[in-house]
Write an enzyme that holds these catalytic residues in place. Structure first.
Site, PDB file in Angstrom:
ATOM      1  N   MET A  99       0.516  -1.013   0.084  1.00  0.00           N
ATOM      2  CA  MET A  99      -0.287  -0.129  -0.331  1.00  0.00           C
ATOM      3  C   MET A  99       0.865   1.477   0.086  1.00  0.00           C
ATOM      4  O   MET A  99       0.267   2.278   0.663  1.00  0.00           O
ATOM      5  CB  MET A  99      -1.015  -0.385   1.110  1.00  0.00           C
ATOM      6  CG  MET A  99      -1.730  -0.914   0.874  1.00  0.00           C
ATOM      7  SD  MET A  99      -3.510  -0.704   1.961  1.00  0.00           S
ATOM      8  CE  MET A  99      -3.206  -0.058   3.436  1.00  0.00           C
ATOM      9  N   GLY A 107      11.032  -2.686   5.690  1.00  0.00           N
ATOM     10  CA  GLY A 107      10.482  -3.943   6.171  1.00  0.00           C
ATOM     11  C   GLY A 107       9.728  -4.834   4.510  1.00  0.00           C
ATOM     12  O   GLY A 107      10.115  -5.827   4.225  1.00  0.00           O
ATOM     13  N   HIS A 108       9.234  -3.890   3.996  1.00  0.00           N
ATOM     14  CA  HIS A 108       8.962  -3.767   2.029  1.00  0.00           C
ATOM     15  C   HIS A 108      10.253  -4.126   1.891  1.00  0.00           C
ATOM     16  O   HIS A 108      10.118  -5.222   0.333  1.00  0.00           O
ATOM     17  CB  HIS A 108       8.246  -2.179   1.312  1.00  0.00           C
ATOM     18  CG  HIS A 108       6.831  -2.446   2.592  1.00  0.00           C
ATOM     19  ND1 HIS A 108       7.337  -0.987   3.711  1.00  0.00           N
ATOM     20  CD2 HIS A 108       5.876  -2.425   2.165  1.00  0.00           C
ATOM     21  CE1 HIS A 108       5.900  -0.716   3.510  1.00  0.00           C
ATOM     22  NE2 HIS A 108       5.044  -1.884   2.971  1.00  0.00           N
ATOM     23  N   VAL A 113      10.556  -7.371   9.444  1.00  0.00           N
ATOM     24  CA  VAL A 113      12.104  -5.869  10.447  1.00  0.00           C
ATOM     25  C   VAL A 113      11.684  -5.542  11.234  1.00  0.00           C
ATOM     26  O   VAL A 113      10.700  -4.372  11.100  1.00  0.00           O
ATOM     27  CB  VAL A 113      12.269  -5.639   8.751  1.00  0.00           C
ATOM     28  CG1 VAL A 113      13.542  -4.670   8.968  1.00  0.00           C
ATOM     29  CG2 VAL A 113      12.125  -5.946   7.730  1.00  0.00           C
ATOM     30  N   GLN A 136      -2.950 -12.132   8.494  1.00  0.00           N
ATOM     31  CA  GLN A 136      -3.199 -11.701   7.015  1.00  0.00           C
ATOM     32  C   GLN A 136      -1.982 -12.590   5.806  1.00  0.00           C
ATOM     33  O   GLN A 136      -2.985 -13.126   4.390  1.00  0.00           O
ATOM     34  CB  GLN A 136      -2.281 -10.164   5.954  1.00  0.00           C
ATOM     35  CG  GLN A 136      -2.394  -9.687   4.737  1.00  0.00           C
ATOM     36  CD  GLN A 136      -2.095  -9.067   4.887  1.00  0.00           C
ATOM     37  OE1 GLN A 136      -2.872  -7.685   4.647  1.00  0.00           O
ATOM     38  NE2 GLN A 136      -0.856  -8.087   3.999  1.00  0.00           N
ATOM     39  N   GLN A 143       5.941 -11.486   7.391  1.00  0.00           N
ATOM     40  CA  GLN A 143       5.515 -12.018   9.123  1.00  0.00           C
ATOM     41  C   GLN A 143       4.490 -11.241   9.537  1.00  0.00           C
ATOM     42  O   GLN A 143       3.902 -11.342  10.519  1.00  0.00           O
ATOM     43  CB  GLN A 143       6.551 -12.358   9.599  1.00  0.00           C
ATOM     44  CG  GLN A 143       6.289 -13.368  10.937  1.00  0.00           C
ATOM     45  CD  GLN A 143       7.666 -13.715  11.801  1.00  0.00           C
ATOM     46  OE1 GLN A 143       8.724 -14.200  11.301  1.00  0.00           O
ATOM     47  NE2 GLN A 143       7.692 -13.421  13.594  1.00  0.00           N
ATOM     48  N   LYS A 144       4.765  -9.511   9.875  1.00  0.00           N
ATOM     49  CA  LYS A 144       4.013  -8.852  10.667  1.00  0.00           C
ATOM     50  C   LYS A 144       2.674  -8.938  10.762  1.00  0.00           C
ATOM     51  O   LYS A 144       1.845  -8.772  12.071  1.00  0.00           O
ATOM     52  CB  LYS A 144       4.482  -6.758  10.425  1.00  0.00           C
ATOM     53  CG  LYS A 144       4.251  -6.208  11.588  1.00  0.00           C
ATOM     54  CD  LYS A 144       4.372  -5.228  11.564  1.00  0.00           C
ATOM     55  CE  LYS A 144       3.471  -4.190  10.415  1.00  0.00           C
ATOM     56  NZ  LYS A 144       2.072  -4.300  10.488  1.00  0.00           N
ATOM     57  N   ASP A 145       2.489  -9.089   9.651  1.00  0.00           N
ATOM     58  CA  ASP A 145       0.845  -9.021   8.985  1.00  0.00           C
ATOM     59  C   ASP A 145       0.971 -10.435   8.878  1.00  0.00           C
ATOM     60  O   ASP A 145       0.489 -11.944   8.208  1.00  0.00           O
ATOM     61  CB  ASP A 145       0.534  -8.444   8.042  1.00  0.00           C
ATOM     62  CG  ASP A 145       0.448  -6.957   7.523  1.00  0.00           C
ATOM     63  OD1 ASP A 145       0.050  -5.757   8.679  1.00  0.00           O
ATOM     64  OD2 ASP A 145       1.479  -6.223   7.036  1.00  0.00           O
TER      65      ASP A 145
END
Length: 311
Positions: free
Chosen positions: A30, A36-37, A176, A153, A148-150
């Site tokens: 998004m 992290g991305h 991250v 999802q 992994q944070k999501d």
């Protein structure tokens, strides 16, 4: 690096890459990209011949009182990060391109979407499942990368891929973190300096429970209590739950299978989520799960080695 704003132009370009037999990796985002991305992109670049990144703030996964209008956007910075990380194609559609007039069809995820964030954000995972399905059909990647944070999802998307027989391999890349442990998130930009310091207690609690697990603690109640004891500075603890890492069913009693300790909390006006994996000796895991566990442990070890030590 090429940028596309329409489905037609993107699919025409991808047709040429696919005709050449190139392996396509996909990172849906998004926007307001951060390290992290970048970790997802780096993983895709390493595994695939070309990497496609989508930047689309998906309106259907936001509730009526959520932050769709103020969700952070920085397209120029996003382009620079993608270019420097080796992205081949960027897809930046507007809402009308993804949801044209008369759009009606949605994907309704199953029980994995019901607990945790699903219980607090009704309809959220319907929006996620719908847009991810559409993007998979548009890009047709061999591999797609998620953080992994999501964690919930990721579980929803894995179930979606299995149930609908989508020919996409899902790779989950470990969270991250900032040097002080806070999980990187686009919404961290909402935090005031004071709230940013208070937010650290979430990762501190999760990592304390993970450390206790590593030292032999297996009682689910005690592990949750260890984490909760550190999370005193949040304004609202929405959930702190231990879930089976494969199914998201609640984990009770003695934790003998891979589990995820998941939290959602409000710090000031900002809602944050985070999780850690509690992984037993991997002798009973499949080859694919062993790869994921090995990857996660490597990242955790690197993060621990980089943590500042008290003087």
């Amino acid at each position: 690096m090429l940028t596309f704003r329409t489905i037609k132009s993107l699919t025409e370009s991808l047709r040429g890459y696919r005709a050449a037999g190139l392996r396509v990796g996909f990172v849906p985002t998004m926007g307001f990209l951060h390290a992290g991305h970048r970790a997802l992109i780096v993983e895709s670049v390493a595994r695939c011949d070309i990497t496609v990144v989508s930047i689309f703030v998906n309106p259907t996964q936001f509730g009526p009182n959520e932050d769709l209008d103020r969700y952070p956007r920085a397209l120029e910075q996003d382009h620079a990060l993608c270019r420097n990380a080796g992205v081949s194609l960027i897809f930046v559609p507007d809402a009308g391109e993804i949801y044209p007039p008369g759009f009606q069809t949605t994907i309704e995820p199953g029980p994995v979407a019901e607990p945790l964030c699903g219980a607090i954000r009704p309809g959220h995972f319907r929006g996620v499942a719908t847009v991810v399905t559409k993007l998979f059909h548009i890009v047709q990647p061999e591999v797609a990368f998620f953080g992994q944070k999501d964690f919930q999802q990721c579980t929803v998307i894995r179930q979606l891929v299995r149930d609908l027989n989508l020919p996409v391999e899902i790779v989950t890349v470990p969270t991250v973190r900032e040097p002080d442990g806070l999980a990187l998130s686009s919404r961290n930009s909402y935090l005031s300096p004071v709230d940013r310091q208070r937010a650290r207690c979430l990762s501190q609690g999760l990592l304390a429970a993970q450390a206790a697990y590593g030292q032999g603690e297996r009682d689910s109640g005690r592990l949750i209590a260890i984490a909760r004891a550190q999370m005193t500075e949040v304004d609202q603890l929405q959930y702190l739950e231990l879930r089976d890492a494969r199914t998201l069913e609640a984990a009770h009693g003695i934790v003998e299978q891979p589990a995820a300790l998941c939290v959602a909390a409000s710090v000031g006006a900002t809602r944050l989520i985070d999780n850690v994996l509690l992984i037993p000796p991997p002798t009973a895991l499949s080859d694919h799960e062993l790869e994921l566990v090995s990857h996660a442990l490597d990242r955790q070890a690197t993060a621990s080695a980089n943590e500042p030590r008290p003087s």
